[in-house]
Design a protein around this motif. Structure first.
Motif, PDB file in Angstrom:
ATOM      1  N   ALA A 197    -138.286  36.174  40.802  1.00 49.57           N
ATOM      2  CA  ALA A 197    -136.990  36.076  41.457  1.00 49.57           C
ATOM      3  C   ALA A 197    -136.242  34.872  40.918  1.00 49.57           C
ATOM      4  CB  ALA A 197    -137.165  35.958  42.969  1.00 49.57           C
ATOM      5  N   LYS A 198    -134.958  35.026  40.821  1.00 48.28           N
ATOM      6  CA  LYS A 198    -134.125  33.886  40.454  1.00 48.28           C
ATOM      7  C   LYS A 198    -133.917  33.026  41.693  1.00 48.28           C
ATOM      8  CE  LYS A 198    -131.626  35.950  36.600  1.00 48.28           C
ATOM      9  NZ  LYS A 198    -130.298  36.296  36.040  1.00 48.28           N
ATOM     10  N   ARG A 199    -133.842  31.748  41.504  1.00 48.37           N
ATOM     11  CA  ARG A 199    -133.643  30.836  42.627  1.00 48.37           C
ATOM     12  C   ARG A 199    -132.395  31.248  43.400  1.00 48.37           C
ATOM     13  NH1 ARG A 199    -133.544  24.675  41.052  1.00 48.37           N
ATOM     14  NH2 ARG A 199    -131.657  25.398  40.067  1.00 48.37           N
ATOM     15  N   GLY A 200    -132.542  31.347  44.711  1.00 49.90           N
ATOM     16  CA  GLY A 200    -131.426  31.747  45.548  1.00 49.90           C
ATOM     17  C   GLY A 200    -131.432  33.221  45.919  1.00 49.90           C
ATOM     18  N   GLN A 201    -132.276  33.974  45.238  1.00 46.11           N
ATOM     19  CA  GLN A 201    -132.373  35.418  45.504  1.00 46.11           C
ATOM     20  C   GLN A 201    -133.248  35.658  46.734  1.00 46.11           C
ATOM     21  OE1 GLN A 201    -133.885  37.456  42.056  1.00 46.11           O
ATOM     22  NE2 GLN A 201    -133.963  39.445  43.056  1.00 46.11           N
ATOM     23  N   ASP A 202    -132.968  36.744  47.461  1.00 43.12           N
ATOM     24  CA  ASP A 202    -133.811  37.148  48.581  1.00 43.12           C
ATOM     25  C   ASP A 202    -134.902  38.090  48.074  1.00 43.12           C
ATOM     26  OD1 ASP A 202    -131.063  37.567  50.986  1.00 43.12           O
ATOM     27  OD2 ASP A 202    -131.934  35.785  50.042  1.00 43.12           O
ATOM     28  N   THR A 253    -149.409  39.430  46.412  1.00 41.27           N
ATOM     29  CA  THR A 253    -148.188  39.507  45.603  1.00 41.27           C
ATOM     30  C   THR A 253    -147.967  38.135  44.996  1.00 41.27           C
ATOM     31  OG1 THR A 253    -147.116  41.204  46.950  1.00 41.27           O
ATOM     32  CG2 THR A 253    -145.681  39.795  45.619  1.00 41.27           C
ATOM     33  N   ARG A 254    -147.894  38.104  43.674  1.00 43.49           N
ATOM     34  CA  ARG A 254    -147.633  36.828  42.992  1.00 43.49           C
ATOM     35  C   ARG A 254    -146.136  36.678  42.814  1.00 43.49           C
ATOM     36  NH1 ARG A 254    -150.676  33.316  40.244  1.00 43.49           N
ATOM     37  NH2 ARG A 254    -152.457  34.743  40.303  1.00 43.49           N
ATOM     38  N   LEU A 255    -145.562  35.713  43.512  1.00 45.48           N
ATOM     39  CA  LEU A 255    -144.122  35.458  43.446  1.00 45.48           C
ATOM     40  C   LEU A 255    -143.856  34.261  42.549  1.00 45.48           C
ATOM     41  CD1 LEU A 255    -141.161  35.852  44.427  1.00 45.48           C
ATOM     42  CD2 LEU A 255    -141.722  34.309  46.321  1.00 45.48           C
ATOM     43  N   THR A 256    -142.994  34.464  41.583  1.00 44.29           N
ATOM     44  CA  THR A 256    -142.567  33.380  40.710  1.00 44.29           C
ATOM     45  C   THR A 256    -141.058  33.236  40.828  1.00 44.29           C
ATOM     46  OG1 THR A 256    -144.335  33.896  39.143  1.00 44.29           O
ATOM     47  CG2 THR A 256    -142.563  32.485  38.348  1.00 44.29           C
ATOM     48  N   VAL A 257    -140.621  32.052  41.210  1.00 44.28           N
ATOM     49  CA  VAL A 257    -139.188  31.792  41.356  1.00 44.28           C
ATOM     50  C   VAL A 257    -138.740  30.945  40.166  1.00 44.28           C
ATOM     51  CG1 VAL A 257    -137.385  30.837  42.826  1.00 44.28           C
ATOM     52  CG2 VAL A 257    -139.402  31.900  43.856  1.00 44.28           C
ATOM     53  N   VAL A 258    -137.783  31.467  39.427  1.00 51.11           N
ATOM     54  CA  VAL A 258    -137.342  30.768  38.208  1.00 51.11           C
ATOM     55  C   VAL A 258    -135.904  30.253  38.361  1.00 51.11           C
ATOM     56  CG1 VAL A 258    -138.889  32.091  36.749  1.00 51.11           C
ATOM     57  CG2 VAL A 258    -136.564  32.953  37.159  1.00 51.11           C
TER      58      VAL A 258
END
Lengths: 112, 110
Positions: free
Chosen positions: A13-18, A107-112
């Motif tokens: 996910a991009k930073r700021g995305q839900d 679930t592996r969440l990566t925020v970029v």
């Protein structure tokens, strides 16, 4: 299904995305848990449901985190306005009660 | 979780050696779980202990819960490379709320 199913397995996910993470528990399991696991750490408790009732949400790190289980089966963990510190593996577990708790693959969440 | 302390944080042993991992709770436990986790995978259930003084074994892994139900130990006899992974203790308190320790990373050298 035979076990706890989580989807997606990976999410960028991009930073700021839900984002919304889904957990399908074992059919009939009353208890459902959400955990957050950072790299090299043990799972940190987020929230706990008994059927549709959210009995404990003390582990949710901020008001950007929200979990629901409206029909006492499938649960969704929602993270609003994701931040980089939200990057982690999110684990879901279900159990019949004070017995063995079965975990999903996470679930592996990566925020970029 | 600060309620649950696990030690050691990491452990490196030679294949064939015995080892012990400890888990201590600041509150009386309703039950205590032991899980194993391989990197990038979910948690695999090993054992659950509920009664004070209870001991369970599975293959070469034995877990005990003390009489006061605040401390548990996991013992592996004659360790093998297949035992390597992260061992997690999970505490079940009266409200059916399950909390985990930070884990012990076990490496077994062949």
């Amino acid at each position: 299904g035979a076990g706890v199913s989580q989807s997606p397995r990976y999410k960028v996910a991009k930073r700021g995305q839900d984002v919304a993470l889904r957990c399908d528990p074992i059919s009939g399991h009353v208890s459902l848990f959400w955990y957050q696991q950072a790299l090299g750490q043990g799972p940190e408790f987020l929230t706990y449901f008994q059927n549709e009732a959210q009995l404990d949400k003390s582990g949710l790190p901020s008001d950007r985190f929200f979990a629901e289980r409206p029909e006492g089966s499938v649960s969704t963990l929602k993270i609003q306005r994701t931040q980089q510190e939200d990057s982690a593996v999110y684990l879901c577990a279900s159990s019949l009660g004070p017995a063995e708790a079965f975990f999903g693959q996470g679930t592996r969440l990566t925020v970029v | 979780s600060q309620e649950l302390e696990q030690s050691p944080q990491s452990l490196i042993v030679q294949e064939g050696k015995n080892l012990t991992i400890n888990c201590t709770s600041s509150k009386t436990l309703y039950g205590l779980y032991w899980y194993k986790q391989k990197y990038g995978e979910g948690l695999i259930f090993l054992m659950m202990l509920q009664k004070g003084g209870e001991e369970k074994s599975h293959e070469k892994i034995t877990a005990k819960l003390d009489e006061k139900k605040q401390q548990s130990s996991l013992h592996i006899t004659a360790s093998q490379p297949s035992h390597a992974g992260i061992y997690l203790c999970g505490a079940l308190y009266n409200n059916n709320d399950m909390r985990f320790g930070a884990g012990t990373r076990l490496t077994v050298k062949p």
